[in-house]
Design a protein around this motif. Structure first.
Motif, PDB file in Angstrom:
ATOM      1  N   TRP A 189      -2.461  -8.921 -34.156  1.00  0.00           N
ATOM      2  CA  TRP A 189      -1.001  -8.837 -34.078  1.00  0.00           C
ATOM      3  C   TRP A 189      -0.568  -8.353 -32.694  1.00  0.00           C
ATOM      4  CZ3 TRP A 189       2.481 -11.368 -36.204  1.00  0.00           C
ATOM      5  CH2 TRP A 189       3.835 -10.968 -36.148  1.00  0.00           C
ATOM      6  N   ASN A 190      -1.294  -7.378 -32.132  1.00  0.00           N
ATOM      7  CA  ASN A 190      -0.967  -6.885 -30.791  1.00  0.00           C
ATOM      8  C   ASN A 190      -1.120  -7.990 -29.746  1.00  0.00           C
ATOM      9  OD1 ASN A 190      -0.150  -4.358 -31.444  1.00  0.00           O
ATOM     10  ND2 ASN A 190      -2.074  -3.335 -30.961  1.00  0.00           N
ATOM     11  N   MET A 191      -2.167  -8.815 -29.917  1.00  0.00           N
ATOM     12  CA  MET A 191      -2.377  -9.910 -28.965  1.00  0.00           C
ATOM     13  C   MET A 191      -1.226 -10.926 -29.044  1.00  0.00           C
ATOM     14  SD  MET A 191      -5.228 -12.855 -28.820  1.00  0.00           S
ATOM     15  CE  MET A 191      -4.088 -14.059 -29.450  1.00  0.00           C
ATOM     16  N   ILE A 192      -0.814 -11.257 -30.267  1.00  0.00           N
ATOM     17  CA  ILE A 192       0.273 -12.226 -30.458  1.00  0.00           C
ATOM     18  C   ILE A 192       1.590 -11.659 -29.915  1.00  0.00           C
ATOM     19  CG2 ILE A 192       1.669 -13.412 -32.220  1.00  0.00           C
ATOM     20  CD1 ILE A 192      -0.969 -13.531 -33.919  1.00  0.00           C
ATOM     21  N   LYS A 193       1.820 -10.360 -30.178  1.00  0.00           N
ATOM     22  CA  LYS A 193       3.057  -9.722 -29.689  1.00  0.00           C
ATOM     23  C   LYS A 193       3.111  -9.700 -28.158  1.00  0.00           C
ATOM     24  CE  LYS A 193       3.469  -5.679 -31.565  1.00  0.00           C
ATOM     25  NZ  LYS A 193       3.979  -4.401 -32.100  1.00  0.00           N
ATOM     26  N   ALA A 194       1.928  -9.578 -27.531  1.00  0.00           N
ATOM     27  CA  ALA A 194       1.878  -9.462 -26.072  1.00  0.00           C
ATOM     28  C   ALA A 194       2.086 -10.803 -25.359  1.00  0.00           C
ATOM     29  CB  ALA A 194       0.530  -8.874 -25.654  1.00  0.00           C
ATOM     30  N   LEU A 195       2.011 -11.908 -26.110  1.00  0.00           N
ATOM     31  CA  LEU A 195       2.184 -13.221 -25.478  1.00  0.00           C
ATOM     32  C   LEU A 195       3.620 -13.380 -24.990  1.00  0.00           C
ATOM     33  CD1 LEU A 195       0.268 -15.464 -28.058  1.00  0.00           C
ATOM     34  CD2 LEU A 195      -0.484 -14.908 -25.733  1.00  0.00           C
ATOM     35  N   PRO A 196       3.794 -13.994 -23.811  1.00  0.00           N
ATOM     36  CA  PRO A 196       5.159 -14.192 -23.306  1.00  0.00           C
ATOM     37  C   PRO A 196       5.918 -15.201 -24.170  1.00  0.00           C
ATOM     38  CG  PRO A 196       3.561 -15.339 -21.926  1.00  0.00           C
ATOM     39  CD  PRO A 196       2.773 -14.525 -22.893  1.00  0.00           C
ATOM     40  N   GLU A 197       7.245 -15.158 -24.080  1.00  0.00           N
ATOM     41  CA  GLU A 197       8.053 -16.135 -24.819  1.00  0.00           C
ATOM     42  C   GLU A 197       7.743 -17.537 -24.300  1.00  0.00           C
ATOM     43  OE1 GLU A 197      12.211 -15.185 -24.889  1.00  0.00           O
ATOM     44  OE2 GLU A 197      11.839 -13.065 -25.324  1.00  0.00           O
ATOM     45  N   GLY A 198       7.843 -18.501 -25.205  1.00  0.00           N
ATOM     46  CA  GLY A 198       7.540 -19.885 -24.831  1.00  0.00           C
ATOM     47  C   GLY A 198       6.678 -20.531 -25.901  1.00  0.00           C
ATOM     48  N   VAL A 199       6.057 -21.643 -25.558  1.00  0.00           N
ATOM     49  CA  VAL A 199       5.267 -22.399 -26.537  1.00  0.00           C
ATOM     50  C   VAL A 199       3.910 -21.735 -26.753  1.00  0.00           C
ATOM     51  CG1 VAL A 199       4.160 -24.608 -27.053  1.00  0.00           C
ATOM     52  CG2 VAL A 199       6.417 -24.575 -25.977  1.00  0.00           C
ATOM     53  N   ILE A 200       3.574 -21.499 -28.014  1.00  0.00           N
ATOM     54  CA  ILE A 200       2.279 -20.928 -28.393  1.00  0.00           C
ATOM     55  C   ILE A 200       1.527 -21.974 -29.214  1.00  0.00           C
ATOM     56  CG2 ILE A 200       1.148 -19.180 -29.841  1.00  0.00           C
ATOM     57  CD1 ILE A 200       3.424 -17.299 -29.162  1.00  0.00           C
ATOM     58  N   THR A 201       0.263 -22.202 -28.870  1.00  0.00           N
ATOM     59  CA  THR A 201      -0.561 -23.144 -29.630  1.00  0.00           C
ATOM     60  C   THR A 201      -1.447 -22.360 -30.585  1.00  0.00           C
ATOM     61  OG1 THR A 201      -0.580 -24.667 -27.764  1.00  0.00           O
ATOM     62  CG2 THR A 201      -2.227 -25.034 -29.469  1.00  0.00           C
ATOM     63  N   ALA A 202      -1.331 -22.676 -31.872  1.00  0.00           N
ATOM     64  CA  ALA A 202      -2.131 -21.980 -32.888  1.00  0.00           C
ATOM     65  C   ALA A 202      -2.995 -22.996 -33.633  1.00  0.00           C
ATOM     66  CB  ALA A 202      -1.212 -21.261 -33.869  1.00  0.00           C
ATOM     67  N   VAL A 203      -4.227 -22.598 -33.927  1.00  0.00           N
ATOM     68  CA  VAL A 203      -5.106 -23.426 -34.760  1.00  0.00           C
ATOM     69  C   VAL A 203      -5.235 -22.722 -36.098  1.00  0.00           C
ATOM     70  CG1 VAL A 203      -7.404 -24.442 -35.004  1.00  0.00           C
ATOM     71  CG2 VAL A 203      -6.375 -24.250 -32.736  1.00  0.00           C
ATOM     72  N   LEU A 204      -4.946 -23.457 -37.181  1.00  0.00           N
ATOM     73  CA  LEU A 204      -4.965 -22.821 -38.496  1.00  0.00           C
ATOM     74  C   LEU A 204      -5.649 -23.720 -39.511  1.00  0.00           C
ATOM     75  CD1 LEU A 204      -2.419 -24.218 -40.389  1.00  0.00           C
ATOM     76  CD2 LEU A 204      -1.185 -23.225 -38.469  1.00  0.00           C
ATOM     77  N   ARG A 205      -6.032 -23.106 -40.609  1.00  0.00           N
ATOM     78  CA  ARG A 205      -6.612 -23.878 -41.709  1.00  0.00           C
ATOM     79  C   ARG A 205      -5.698 -23.691 -42.903  1.00  0.00           C
ATOM     80  NH1 ARG A 205     -11.806 -21.973 -41.826  1.00  0.00           N
ATOM     81  NH2 ARG A 205     -12.599 -23.661 -40.555  1.00  0.00           N
ATOM     82  N   ARG A 206      -5.242 -24.824 -43.434  1.00  0.00           N
ATOM     83  CA  ARG A 206      -4.292 -24.758 -44.546  1.00  0.00           C
ATOM     84  C   ARG A 206      -5.008 -24.378 -45.826  1.00  0.00           C
ATOM     85  NH1 ARG A 206       0.820 -27.398 -43.412  1.00  0.00           N
ATOM     86  NH2 ARG A 206       0.899 -25.303 -42.557  1.00  0.00           N
ATOM     87  N   GLY A 207      -4.506 -23.369 -46.495  1.00  0.00           N
ATOM     88  CA  GLY A 207      -5.139 -22.896 -47.720  1.00  0.00           C
ATOM     89  C   GLY A 207      -4.952 -23.879 -48.867  1.00  0.00           C
ATOM     90  N   GLN A 208      -5.752 -23.694 -49.914  1.00  0.00           N
ATOM     91  CA  GLN A 208      -5.681 -24.561 -51.090  1.00  0.00           C
ATOM     92  C   GLN A 208      -4.279 -24.505 -51.685  1.00  0.00           C
ATOM     93  OE1 GLN A 208      -8.632 -23.706 -53.961  1.00  0.00           O
ATOM     94  NE2 GLN A 208      -7.974 -25.262 -55.403  1.00  0.00           N
ATOM     95  N   GLY A 209      -3.716 -25.679 -51.892  1.00  0.00           N
ATOM     96  CA  GLY A 209      -2.396 -25.752 -52.493  1.00  0.00           C
ATOM     97  C   GLY A 209      -1.279 -25.649 -51.486  1.00  0.00           C
ATOM     98  N   GLY A 210      -1.634 -25.514 -50.176  1.00  0.00           N
ATOM     99  CA  GLY A 210      -0.596 -25.400 -49.172  1.00  0.00           C
ATOM    100  C   GLY A 210       0.107 -26.704 -48.902  1.00  0.00           C
ATOM    101  N   GLY A 211      -0.612 -27.822 -49.140  1.00  0.00           N
ATOM    102  CA  GLY A 211      -0.006 -29.142 -48.895  1.00  0.00           C
ATOM    103  C   GLY A 211       0.058 -29.449 -47.433  1.00  0.00           C
ATOM    104  N   GLU A 212       0.581 -30.644 -47.117  1.00  0.00           N
ATOM    105  CA  GLU A 212       0.681 -31.062 -45.722  1.00  0.00           C
ATOM    106  C   GLU A 212       2.135 -31.200 -45.338  1.00  0.00           C
ATOM    107  OE1 GLU A 212      -3.074 -30.984 -44.275  1.00  0.00           O
ATOM    108  OE2 GLU A 212      -1.439 -31.879 -43.175  1.00  0.00           O
TER     109      GLU A 212
END
Length: 212
Positions: A189-212
């Motif tokens: 959370w501290n790392m994410i908070k420290a990022l400057p404003e602008g576009v952030i690229t995140a890689v995530l894995r959708r959990g079961q039942g999350g849908g697309e």
């Protein structure tokens, strides 16, 4: 078609390649929905390329997706275009399936849905503004429930996360190319908070039942 086949024959690998902007992924592809060999497979792995250095991707593997763009049922031209687009990023997430060469195929629709959902990371861009990223996290290393995955547990209405299509239950794997796998929730959370404003690229894995 021989219907369902034993699950262990389908060997899905998620390969994350860290690279210089403009560098290729180190392999070429063959096949496409417009060609006789419809499945898109790895045609050649270049000896000194990224894929060869990482070691997972091999000739004959079926390529399921690149950076969240599915390659199931796309033409050869569209697939090479996805490969080319990946050059401009510093991170490439390639999902391959082994076992295609032995004739098992990689018909992911034959698998239990959870297997598919949990095996294909998505790359999402969100616009961090003055109000932050618009979500909260739970889990992480050393959480009250032990070492857990970092999962989004709350999405704020109208925030950056909601606008980018993030969902409660999504597992956060990387942010700006930095792996969150061994971080505590506080560290991430501290790392994410420290990022400057602008576009952030995140890689995530959708959990079961999350849908697309």
């Amino acid at each position: 078609m021989n219907g369902l086949f034993p699950q262990q024959l389908v060997d899905i690998h998620v390969v994350i390649l860290h690279k210089e902007e403009g560098a290729g992924l180190g392999f070429s592809i063959a096949g496409g929905s417009d060609l006789e060999s419809k499945a898109l497979t790895v045609h050649k792995v270049f000896p000194s390329g990224l894929a060869a250095q990482e070691g997972t991707i091999q000739r004959g593997d079926e390529v399921l997706s690149i950076n969240g763009h599915t390659l199931r049922g796309v033409t050869h031209t569209d697939a090479t275009s996805a490969l080319r687009q990946a050059r401009s990023l510093q991170l490439a997430v390639v999902v391959v399936c082994k076992g295609a060469e032995e004739g098992h195929g990689c018909r992911t629709e034959d698998l239990h849905p959870a297997v598919v959902l949990h095996s294909a990371p998505l790359t999402v861009e969100l616009q961090k503004g003055a109000a932050g990223v618009g979500f909260t996290l739970e889990g992480g290393r050393g959480s009250i429930h032990g070492d857990r995955a970092l999962v989004i547990n709350r999405i704020f209405a109208g925030g950056a996360a909601e606008q980018s299509g993030l969902q409660r239950g999504d597992e956060l794997l990387q942010v700006q190319g930095v792996s969150l796998q061994d971080m505590t929730r506080f560290e991430a959370w501290n790392m994410i908070k420290a990022l400057p404003e602008g576009v952030i690229t995140a890689v995530l894995r959708r959990g079961q039942g999350g849908g697309e």
